[in-house]
Write a protein that holds these residues in place. Sequence first.
Motif: not given
Length: 334
Positions: A221-243
């Motif tokens: 989590a970052h306040w003061g980032y010199p760019g647009p508001f951005t969110t990201a999430a990635e989950f990796a499991g034994s059967g695949g990845v979702i992003r």
Amino acid sequence: MKVAIVGCGGLGNVHAGCYAKIPGVTIVGVCDIDSNHLRKMAERTGAKPYESFDDMLEQSGCDVVSVTLPSHLHMPYSIKAAKAGKHVICEKPIALNLQDAAEMIRVCEQNSVRLFVGHVVRFFPEYVQMKTKIAQGALGRIGVAHLKRIGSHPGDRRPWFKEEDKSGGVVIDLMVHDLDFLRWSLGEVRSVYGLRKLEGNVDYASATLIFESGAVANIEAHWGYPGPFTTAAEFAGSGGVIRSDSSKSVSLQVRKASADNAGGPFVEVPQSPGYHSPFELEIKHFIECIRENRQPIVTAHDAYKALEIGLAVVESSRTGKAILFDNGVREGSR
């Protein structure tokens, strides 16, 4: 159903816009100490403006109060509303410490009113899809997750965000979104380790969570980032990845008119590519839960646990030690 709003800033306006789209809901009162914000909200909604919260509770005839005030005011105003017999829809975080959060829950239960807390990420379609895929076992056993939530410092527009005792800082105000989402998706936490850098206009935190399932999550989590508001999430499991990454192009793009407060004095509100705002979905859901007397997707207890984990991140970053939990209960707190 009659609704009143205390706090006529950015999220107060978001709530007002959501209520306007729900059949059978009328905004009957708005309250703020800033006369300019109060006047504009009253003109926008047609509701009566109140300078006194007590007067609004006594005179407006409201059934529900939206508490969209700075975080350190969530507890006293929610409790006043509950004691007046009003249901409470409170923005996140539920409070800034566990004692206040527990008291909010207790007083609402004692007065037979509902307490809802706005952990709106549970209503973002892309996050709901990830949660659903995980629950269905589409990714197999989850091993690792990476989440981030970064943007400009909201204190540049609303100075109270830079006061730790009013906002809780980047962990309690911003990271708490992902902490709640992770607990919803992966279950109870076993341990928490945090790092934080607070310098000038930068408030940066990272955390590593290990879950009872064995899954490991890394969160930024970052306040003061010199760019647009951005969110990201990635989950990796034994059967695949979702992003999911808000900075990448999406297959569906919906263009809407700019929000009324774009470029104004209020802080940035996260957006989703769906036609219906997640805030609309959330507020509509809370109203339906009151009308139909059913449990919400996110409970007051969930909000309490998200705060508990966030406070553990803050403590760990201060002490350099991991904070341990046992079946979701912090060790030493029994």
